[in-house]
Design a protein around this motif. Structure first.
Motif, short mmCIF file in Angstrom:
data_model
loop_
_atom_site.label_atom_id
_atom_site.label_comp_id
_atom_site.label_asym_id
_atom_site.label_seq_id
_atom_site.Cartn_x
_atom_site.Cartn_y
_atom_site.Cartn_z
N GLU A 183 0.82 -1.22 0.00
CA GLU A 183 0.00 0.00 0.00
C GLU A 183 0.85 1.26 0.00
O GLU A 183 0.35 2.36 -0.26
CB GLU A 183 -0.91 0.01 1.23
CG GLU A 183 -1.93 -1.12 1.26
CD GLU A 183 -2.94 -1.03 0.14
OE1 GLU A 183 -3.22 0.10 -0.31
OE2 GLU A 183 -3.45 -2.08 -0.29
N ASP A 184 2.13 1.12 0.32
CA ASP A 184 3.00 2.30 0.47
C ASP A 184 3.93 2.52 -0.71
O ASP A 184 4.59 3.56 -0.79
CB ASP A 184 3.84 2.16 1.74
CG ASP A 184 2.97 2.06 2.99
OD1 ASP A 184 1.95 2.76 3.03
OD2 ASP A 184 3.32 1.27 3.89
N ALA A 185 4.03 1.56 -1.60
CA ALA A 185 4.94 1.69 -2.74
C ALA A 185 4.24 1.20 -3.99
O ALA A 185 3.35 0.35 -3.94
CB ALA A 185 6.23 0.90 -2.50
N VAL A 186 4.64 1.75 -5.12
CA VAL A 186 4.07 1.33 -6.40
C VAL A 186 5.11 0.51 -7.14
O VAL A 186 6.25 0.93 -7.34
CB VAL A 186 3.62 2.55 -7.23
CG1 VAL A 186 4.76 3.49 -7.51
CG2 VAL A 186 2.97 2.10 -8.53
N GLU A 187 4.71 -0.69 -7.51
CA GLU A 187 5.62 -1.58 -8.19
C GLU A 187 5.57 -1.35 -9.70
O GLU A 187 4.60 -0.79 -10.21
CB GLU A 187 5.29 -3.05 -7.88
CG GLU A 187 3.91 -3.49 -8.34
CD GLU A 187 2.82 -3.09 -7.37
OE1 GLU A 187 1.64 -3.27 -7.71
OE2 GLU A 187 3.16 -2.60 -6.27
N PRO A 188 6.61 -1.75 -10.44
CA PRO A 188 6.58 -1.60 -11.90
C PRO A 188 5.38 -2.33 -12.51
O PRO A 188 4.96 -3.38 -12.00
CB PRO A 188 7.90 -2.23 -12.35
CG PRO A 188 8.79 -2.18 -11.14
CD PRO A 188 7.87 -2.33 -9.96
N LEU A 189 4.82 -1.77 -13.56
CA LEU A 189 3.63 -2.35 -14.19
C LEU A 189 4.04 -3.56 -15.02
O LEU A 189 4.63 -3.43 -16.09
CB LEU A 189 2.94 -1.30 -15.07
CG LEU A 189 1.62 -1.75 -15.72
CD1 LEU A 189 0.56 -2.04 -14.67
CD2 LEU A 189 1.12 -0.67 -16.69
N SER A 190 3.72 -4.75 -14.50
CA SER A 190 4.03 -5.98 -15.22
C SER A 190 2.98 -6.23 -16.30
O SER A 190 1.90 -5.64 -16.30
CB SER A 190 4.08 -7.17 -14.25
OG SER A 190 2.83 -7.32 -13.59
N TRP A 191 3.30 -7.16 -17.20
CA TRP A 191 2.39 -7.39 -18.33
C TRP A 191 1.05 -7.92 -17.85
O TRP A 191 0.01 -7.59 -18.40
CB TRP A 191 3.03 -8.35 -19.32
CG TRP A 191 3.20 -9.77 -18.79
CD1 TRP A 191 4.28 -10.29 -18.14
CD2 TRP A 191 2.22 -10.81 -18.86
NE1 TRP A 191 4.06 -11.59 -17.79
CE2 TRP A 191 2.79 -11.96 -18.23
CE3 TRP A 191 0.94 -10.92 -19.39
CZ2 TRP A 191 2.12 -13.15 -18.11
CZ3 TRP A 191 0.26 -12.11 -19.28
CH2 TRP A 191 0.85 -13.22 -18.65
N TRP A 192 1.07 -8.77 -16.80
CA TRP A 192 -0.20 -9.36 -16.38
C TRP A 192 -1.07 -8.37 -15.61
O TRP A 192 -2.30 -8.40 -15.70
CB TRP A 192 0.05 -10.63 -15.56
CG TRP A 192 0.65 -10.41 -14.20
CD1 TRP A 192 1.97 -10.33 -13.88
CD2 TRP A 192 -0.07 -10.25 -12.98
NE1 TRP A 192 2.14 -10.13 -12.55
CE2 TRP A 192 0.90 -10.08 -11.95
CE3 TRP A 192 -1.41 -10.23 -12.64
CZ2 TRP A 192 0.55 -9.88 -10.63
CZ3 TRP A 192 -1.77 -10.05 -11.32
CH2 TRP A 192 -0.79 -9.88 -10.33
N ARG A 193 -0.43 -7.46 -14.89
CA ARG A 193 -1.22 -6.40 -14.24
C ARG A 193 -1.79 -5.45 -15.29
O ARG A 193 -2.91 -4.95 -15.14
CB ARG A 193 -0.35 -5.63 -13.23
CG ARG A 193 -0.04 -6.43 -11.97
CD ARG A 193 0.63 -5.55 -10.93
NE ARG A 193 1.05 -6.32 -9.78
CZ ARG A 193 0.28 -6.61 -8.73
NH1 ARG A 193 -0.96 -6.19 -8.71
NH2 ARG A 193 0.75 -7.33 -7.73
#
Length: 526
Positions: free
Chosen positions: A76-86
């Motif tokens: 909830e505190d960090a944004v992860e890189p946008l993966s292909w499945w997301r």
């Protein structure tokens, strides 16, 4: 009470356009149907409505597993890189939500302009806010919004909400507003790493007849914002969900009974604040509102969510549509006369005006009473109560009590009786009761003769506060029952009348300003 003769500001470049003071109350929505429209809705209720409702529910249930999988284990505190499945889940959810809105009659969504990138405008400010159908652009963009923390615990809906990474506001945490503003600042200054935040700066729903005051929360970070306009160009307005008017389910039913529902979304150019605006969020908000109002062709009216609490009040002081108290509340707030008004302050004011023994003041005397310079706002307040060039200050105190304590009508009545009652028996006569009631409702005329006779059972020609209270217990709807008004008083459409509740799906997070001076210190002392 009556509206003062004045002009309302409109956002027309280079001119101060005159708008009738008898404008449409932004917190009231009234639907009147023709016999043909009633017939059409009857047919649609038995045919199209259940099909659309079931399909919309199915679409939400279909979206739930995708949103659930995408949110499992996500920080909830960090944004992860946008993966292909997301990215794929995001695309699927957008398609499902679009199918849901299509099934509800929103077959085409007209979009004007270009949506800015998160790095260009971290915050999208959308107006006017008029309904839960304003969620359409949210589901199209999957932008984050500000939501009540309680929303994430709602089955199905809570999971869908968490997918768009909202900023949650907690009612139980007194420090939540400050934390929310800090979180928005953090995301807005992430150089586009976080999704854009879509904020409805009005803070509550209106009927789209004007733009009310923008709350400063969206503008505190001092970053570029992109104004976004919403329009519903339909023949019949079944969309608006205001404080007085059709309730949530009735709006849903009426909208799903329409063959087609139009919606337009317009992205205006990104607005980059100046250094002065970065230091003054209120100025930043005001300038953005001016631009949006000009593009919409709507007037700017400085009403706020606090004013619409008057429309939420139930009981004997349920306000008519054309009440002057909204205008009175705007004026006293602008002069700083509302902030800091407590029960003790009101009682002191009542004692003070009682000493005047009913003496009427001209506008200069009223200005001195308020200890305010004779500004346009003071003259407008005076005009609300003025008759033949003078006013009774007791009416001002009654109106102030109503706008400061909209849910405590008995205290207002008690205060009014205290100012008007005779010292020997504590009673008021018929004309005095008429003044009390018409001022408490913010209207110019109140038919009180039948009502007074009903209370004055012994035909004494006067009544006491205790007699009035006993009558209220048996007849709380006396205004309608005794036909005291020429218009019907609309029923509030909200299930809750808590002052902290809003009728939009985005929570209010703007910090309260404790620096506004107290009204108690602005009054002239005897």
């Amino acid at each position: 009470m009556r509206f003062p003769n004045r002009k309302l500001r409109t956002a027309v470049e280079g001119e101060d356009s005159g708008v009738s003071a008898h404008f449409k109350n932004p917190f009231v929505h009234e639907l009147i149907f023709t016999p043909l429209q009633i017939l059409k809705m009857t047919v649609m209720t038995m045919t199209l409505f259940p099909v659309r409702l079931l399909f919309a529910a199915f679409m939400m249930l279909l979206a739930w597993p995708f949103a659930f999988v995408a949110t499992v284990g996500r920080s909830e505190d960090a944004v992860e890189p946008l993966s292909w499945w997301r990215w794929l889940v995001d695309l699927v959810l957008k398609a499902i939500m679009r199918a849901m809105w299509f099934s509800g009659g929103f077959h085409w969504v007209r979009v004007k302009g270009r949506r800015a990138l998160p790095s260009e405008a971290p915050i999208l400010t959308m107006a006017p806010h008029s309904s839960y159908f304003d969620a359409i652009p949210v589901t199209m963009t999957m932008a984050s919004i500000v939501m009540k923390a309680e929303s994430k615990d709602i089955p199905v809906w809570g999971t869908l909400i968490k997918f768009i990474r909202p900023v949650f506001v907690s009612r139980s945490d007194q420090d939540s507003r400050r934390k929310t503003v800090e979180e928005i600042k953090r995301r807005a200054c992430s150089d586009g790493e976080w999704p854009q935040i879509m904020i409805f700066p009005e803070g509550t729903c209106t009927n789209r007849s004007c733009l009310i005051a923008f709350k400063p929360g969206a503008f505190i970070p001092g970053v570029p914002v992109q104004p976004v306009l919403l329009r519903y160009p339909n023949e019949m307005d079944t969309i608006s969900w205001t404080w007085q008017g059709p309730g949530a389910f009735k709006i849903l039913w009426l909208t799903l009974c329409q063959l087609h529902n139009s919606i337009e979304i317009e992205y205006l150019p990104t607005y980059t604040p100046s250094e002065e605006e970065k230091k003054d969020p209120a100025l930043f908000a005001s300038n953005v509102r001016h631009i949006m109002a000009k593009a919409l062709g709507l007037p700017i009216i400085d009403y706020s969510f606090e004013d619409c609490q008057l429309a939420m009040a139930k009981g004997p002081l349920r306000l008519p549509r054309h009440t002057c108290l909204l205008e009175f509340a705007r004026l006293v707030r602008r002069l700083g006369l509302k902030t800091g008004v407590t029960d003790e302050v009101l009682h002191e004011e009542a004692s003070r005006v009682r000493k005047l023994c009913g003496s009427r003041l001209d506008v200069e005397g009223f200005s001195q009473y308020l200890n305010q310079p004779l500004t346009e706002e003071v003259q407008d307040i005076f005009s609300l109560f003025e008759e033949h060039g003078k006013m009774d200050v007791r009416e001002y105190v009654i109106a102030l009590s109503v706008v400061c304590r909209p849910f405590r009508y008995l205290e207002t009545f008690k205060l009014a009786f205290r100012m008007f009652e005779a010292q020997e028996d504590g009673a008021v006569v018929e004309d005095e009761l008429a003044v009390v009631l018409k001022t408490a409702l913010g209207i110019g005329d109140f038919v009180v003769c039948d009502l007074f006779r009903a209370i004055d059972c012994q035909d004494k020609g006067k009544i006491t506060f205790d007699e009035f209270c006993r009558f209220l217990e048996n007849c709380p709807d006396f205004v309608e029952q005794y036909h005291c008004l020429h218009e019907l008083i609309p029923q509030p459409s909200r299930e809750s009348t808590s002052p902290s509740s809003t009728n939009g799906f985005c929570a209010d997070f703007s910090p309260r300003d404790p620096s506004t001076r107290s009204a108690a210190h602005s009054k002239k002392q005897d």
